[in-house]
Scaffold this motif. Structure first.
Motif, PDB file in Angstrom:
ATOM      1  N   SER A   8       5.186 -22.723  12.767  1.00 16.30           N
ATOM      2  CA  SER A   8       4.940 -21.284  12.662  1.00 16.30           C
ATOM      3  C   SER A   8       3.451 -20.967  12.739  1.00 16.30           C
ATOM      4  CB  SER A   8       5.518 -20.757  11.348  1.00 16.30           C
ATOM      5  OG  SER A   8       5.292 -19.376  11.218  1.00 16.30           O
ATOM      6  N   VAL A   9       2.628 -21.752  12.029  1.00 20.58           N
ATOM      7  CA  VAL A   9       1.178 -21.554  12.088  1.00 20.58           C
ATOM      8  C   VAL A   9       0.643 -21.872  13.480  1.00 20.58           C
ATOM      9  CG1 VAL A   9      -1.043 -22.294  11.140  1.00 20.58           C
ATOM     10  CG2 VAL A   9       0.912 -22.012   9.628  1.00 20.58           C
ATOM     11  N   MET A  10       1.193 -22.907  14.102  1.00 20.22           N
ATOM     12  CA  MET A  10       0.797 -23.267  15.460  1.00 20.22           C
ATOM     13  C   MET A  10       1.154 -22.161  16.449  1.00 20.22           C
ATOM     14  SD  MET A  10      -0.670 -25.459  17.355  1.00 20.22           S
ATOM     15  CE  MET A  10      -0.858 -25.665  19.125  1.00 20.22           C
ATOM     16  N   HIS A  11       2.291 -21.533  16.247  1.00 17.67           N
ATOM     17  CA  HIS A  11       2.708 -20.411  17.099  1.00 17.67           C
ATOM     18  C   HIS A  11       1.704 -19.266  16.995  1.00 17.67           C
ATOM     19  CE1 HIS A  11       6.235 -18.323  19.109  1.00 17.67           C
ATOM     20  NE2 HIS A  11       5.348 -17.353  18.942  1.00 17.67           N
ATOM     21  N   SER A  12       1.278 -18.975  15.764  1.00 20.02           N
ATOM     22  CA  SER A  12       0.293 -17.913  15.551  1.00 20.02           C
ATOM     23  C   SER A  12      -1.038 -18.265  16.217  1.00 20.02           C
ATOM     24  CB  SER A  12       0.096 -17.684  14.050  1.00 20.02           C
ATOM     25  OG  SER A  12      -0.753 -16.592  13.811  1.00 20.02           O
ATOM     26  N   SER A  13      -1.437 -19.536  16.141  1.00 16.03           N
ATOM     27  CA  SER A  13      -2.679 -19.982  16.795  1.00 16.03           C
ATOM     28  C   SER A  13      -2.593 -19.808  18.306  1.00 16.03           C
ATOM     29  CB  SER A  13      -2.958 -21.450  16.458  1.00 16.03           C
ATOM     30  OG  SER A  13      -3.121 -21.630  15.081  1.00 16.03           O
ATOM     31  N   THR A  14      -1.413 -20.078  18.866  1.00 22.46           N
ATOM     32  CA  THR A  14      -1.220 -19.914  20.306  1.00 22.46           C
ATOM     33  C   THR A  14      -1.369 -18.448  20.708  1.00 22.46           C
ATOM     34  OG1 THR A  14       0.302 -21.800  20.320  1.00 22.46           O
ATOM     35  CG2 THR A  14       0.364 -20.345  22.224  1.00 22.46           C
ATOM     36  N   LEU A  15      -0.843 -17.540  19.886  1.00 21.99           N
ATOM     37  CA  LEU A  15      -0.979 -16.111  20.187  1.00 21.99           C
ATOM     38  C   LEU A  15      -2.441 -15.670  20.114  1.00 21.99           C
ATOM     39  CD1 LEU A  15       2.103 -14.614  18.283  1.00 21.99           C
ATOM     40  CD2 LEU A  15       1.877 -15.093  20.721  1.00 21.99           C
ATOM     41  N   VAL A  16      -3.204 -16.247  19.190  1.00 25.25           N
ATOM     42  CA  VAL A  16      -4.637 -15.941  19.117  1.00 25.25           C
ATOM     43  C   VAL A  16      -5.350 -16.424  20.387  1.00 25.25           C
ATOM     44  CG1 VAL A  16      -6.791 -16.448  17.894  1.00 25.25           C
ATOM     45  CG2 VAL A  16      -4.712 -15.971  16.608  1.00 25.25           C
ATOM     46  N   THR A  17      -5.023 -17.637  20.823  1.00 25.80           N
ATOM     47  CA  THR A  17      -5.616 -18.177  22.048  1.00 25.80           C
ATOM     48  C   THR A  17      -5.258 -17.325  23.255  1.00 25.80           C
ATOM     49  OG1 THR A  17      -5.381 -20.391  21.100  1.00 25.80           O
ATOM     50  CG2 THR A  17      -5.895 -20.269  23.438  1.00 25.80           C
ATOM     51  N   MET A  18      -4.031 -16.828  23.295  1.00 26.11           N
ATOM     52  CA  MET A  18      -3.603 -15.972  24.406  1.00 26.11           C
ATOM     53  C   MET A  18      -4.337 -14.636  24.379  1.00 26.11           C
ATOM     54  SD  MET A  18       0.482 -16.812  24.405  1.00 26.11           S
ATOM     55  CE  MET A  18       0.898 -16.343  26.074  1.00 26.11           C
ATOM     56  N   ASN A  55      -2.672 -15.179   8.421  1.00 29.38           N
ATOM     57  CA  ASN A  55      -2.332 -13.902   9.054  1.00 29.38           C
ATOM     58  C   ASN A  55      -3.546 -12.994   9.173  1.00 29.38           C
ATOM     59  OD1 ASN A  55       0.359 -14.608   9.357  1.00 29.38           O
ATOM     60  ND2 ASN A  55       0.962 -13.749   7.401  1.00 29.38           N
ATOM     61  N   GLY A  56      -4.381 -13.001   8.129  1.00 28.06           N
ATOM     62  CA  GLY A  56      -5.566 -12.154   8.169  1.00 28.06           C
ATOM     63  C   GLY A  56      -6.512 -12.543   9.289  1.00 28.06           C
ATOM     64  N   PHE A  57      -6.814 -13.844   9.403  1.00 29.57           N
ATOM     65  CA  PHE A  57      -7.725 -14.302  10.449  1.00 29.57           C
ATOM     66  C   PHE A  57      -7.134 -14.070  11.836  1.00 29.57           C
ATOM     67  CE2 PHE A  57      -8.905 -17.640  13.472  1.00 29.57           C
ATOM     68  CZ  PHE A  57     -10.280 -17.465  13.530  1.00 29.57           C
ATOM     69  N   ASP A  58      -5.877 -14.468  12.012  1.00 28.64           N
ATOM     70  CA  ASP A  58      -5.267 -14.386  13.336  1.00 28.64           C
ATOM     71  C   ASP A  58      -5.122 -12.935  13.801  1.00 28.64           C
ATOM     72  OD1 ASP A  58      -5.155 -17.077  13.117  1.00 28.64           O
ATOM     73  OD2 ASP A  58      -2.981 -17.264  13.098  1.00 28.64           O
ATOM     74  N   LEU A  59      -4.608 -12.069  12.919  1.00 24.79           N
ATOM     75  CA  LEU A  59      -4.427 -10.667  13.308  1.00 24.79           C
ATOM     76  C   LEU A  59      -5.766  -9.956  13.506  1.00 24.79           C
ATOM     77  CD1 LEU A  59      -1.411  -9.672  11.031  1.00 24.79           C
ATOM     78  CD2 LEU A  59      -1.403 -10.025  13.498  1.00 24.79           C
ATOM     79  N   THR A  60      -6.772 -10.318  12.700  1.00 24.12           N
ATOM     80  CA  THR A  60      -8.108  -9.731  12.880  1.00 24.12           C
ATOM     81  C   THR A  60      -8.694 -10.131  14.219  1.00 24.12           C
ATOM     82  OG1 THR A  60      -8.512  -9.734  10.487  1.00 24.12           O
ATOM     83  CG2 THR A  60     -10.439  -9.580  11.926  1.00 24.12           C
ATOM     84  N   PHE A  61      -8.568 -11.399  14.580  1.00 26.73           N
ATOM     85  CA  PHE A  61      -9.098 -11.877  15.862  1.00 26.73           C
ATOM     86  C   PHE A  61      -8.364 -11.220  17.021  1.00 26.73           C
ATOM     87  CE2 PHE A  61     -10.018 -14.680  19.362  1.00 26.73           C
ATOM     88  CZ  PHE A  61     -11.299 -15.132  19.110  1.00 26.73           C
ATOM     89  N   ILE A  62      -7.040 -11.089  16.906  1.00 27.53           N
ATOM     90  CA  ILE A  62      -6.262 -10.441  17.966  1.00 27.53           C
ATOM     91  C   ILE A  62      -6.659  -8.970  18.089  1.00 27.53           C
ATOM     92  CG2 ILE A  62      -3.943  -9.669  18.598  1.00 27.53           C
ATOM     93  CD1 ILE A  62      -2.893 -12.309  17.393  1.00 27.53           C
TER      94      ILE A  62
END
Length: 252
Positions: free
Chosen positions: A50-60, A149-156
């Motif tokens: 699940s965390v890896m999936h979120s990282s992939t969305l950030v990279t995308m 979630n905070g880091f990933d959503l902020t970056f996105i």
């Protein structure tokens, strides 16, 4: 783009792989038992993916930013080697964040009535069986949720803020549509991933009066909807995939 789709597909394949076989054993053969080690192992892999999936969305999201805001440097900034490194960093981050949670749970004493009203060993469901002091584990889990979630959503959000700013500077309306159209698939994938997860977490933490089967359905949808819809979303949006499917159907 294809490397990113490959990373997304791997996480989509891994997620149901850790859940569906055991769920089918429950529904088809009434095999409801699972060992403590097996449950904690499933929990570790489930949340790591699940965390890896979120990282992939950030990279995308970063990929879309570079493609729209720095198109001439796209091949230089996002080389194959750099994308592979970003994927490896996402995997290492997921393992380092989730492994301590699994180790903390393995040290906890479980109650005599070890029944999980769930089809998989999700952290919140497993934590409810613990009889000892779970203060450290709960704090770590909450910090983990907010950090990831905070880091990933902020970056996105930052990536899309810069994309919108760059698009608004373009005078042509047709160029606006073309630029934003490249992001629609990624936005749809994010909605299918983060929205069910948000509802599932909120119902667990705040919905005390909600029936148990509602919790189970929401958690299952969170795990199964993204892997089911992502191939359709990117299959419709990617011309090469559409052409391949069209040729296959015509041959059939």
């Amino acid at each position: 783009m294809y490397l990113l789709l490959c990373m997304l597909a791997l996480t989509d394949i891994a997620t149901p792989t850790f859940v569906v076989p055991k769920a089918l054993c429950i529904f088809w053969f009434n095999l409801k038992g699972i060992t403590e080690a097996g449950c904690l192992t499933q929990m570790f892999f489930l949340h790591t993916v699940s965390v890896m999936h979120s990282s992939t969305l950030v990279t995308m999201a970063f990929d879309r930013y570079v493609a729209i805001c720095n198109p001439l440097k796209y091949a230089t900034i996002l080389s194959n080697a750099r994308l592979a490194k970003l994927g490896l960093v996402g995997l290492i981050r997921a393992v380092l964040f989730i492994l301590p949670l699994s180790l903390l749970m393995s040290q906890q004493p479980f109650c005599a009535n070890r029944i999980i009203p769930h089809t998989q060993c999700e952290y919140i469901a497993v934590a409810k069986m613990v009889c000892g002091d779970t203060t450290v584990t709960r704090i770590y889990a909450m910090v983990l949720t907010f950090v990831i979630n905070g880091f990933d959503l902020t970056f996105i959000a930052l990536s899309y803020g810069l994309i919108i700013r760059a698009v608004l500077r373009i005078s042509s309306k047709n160029a606006h549509w073309k630029a934003l159209n490249t992001c629609t698939a990624h936005i749809c994938v994010m909605l299918t991933y983060y929205t069910p997860g948000l509802f599932s977490n909120l119902t667990y933490r705040l919905g005390q009066g909600i029936a148990p089967h509602v919790h189970i359905i929401l958690a299952d949808l969170y795990l199964l909807i993204p892997p089911m819809l992502n191939p359709i979303i990117y299959g419709v949006k990617t011309k090469e995939l559409r052409d391949k499917v069209g040729k296959y159907i015509c041959r059939r």
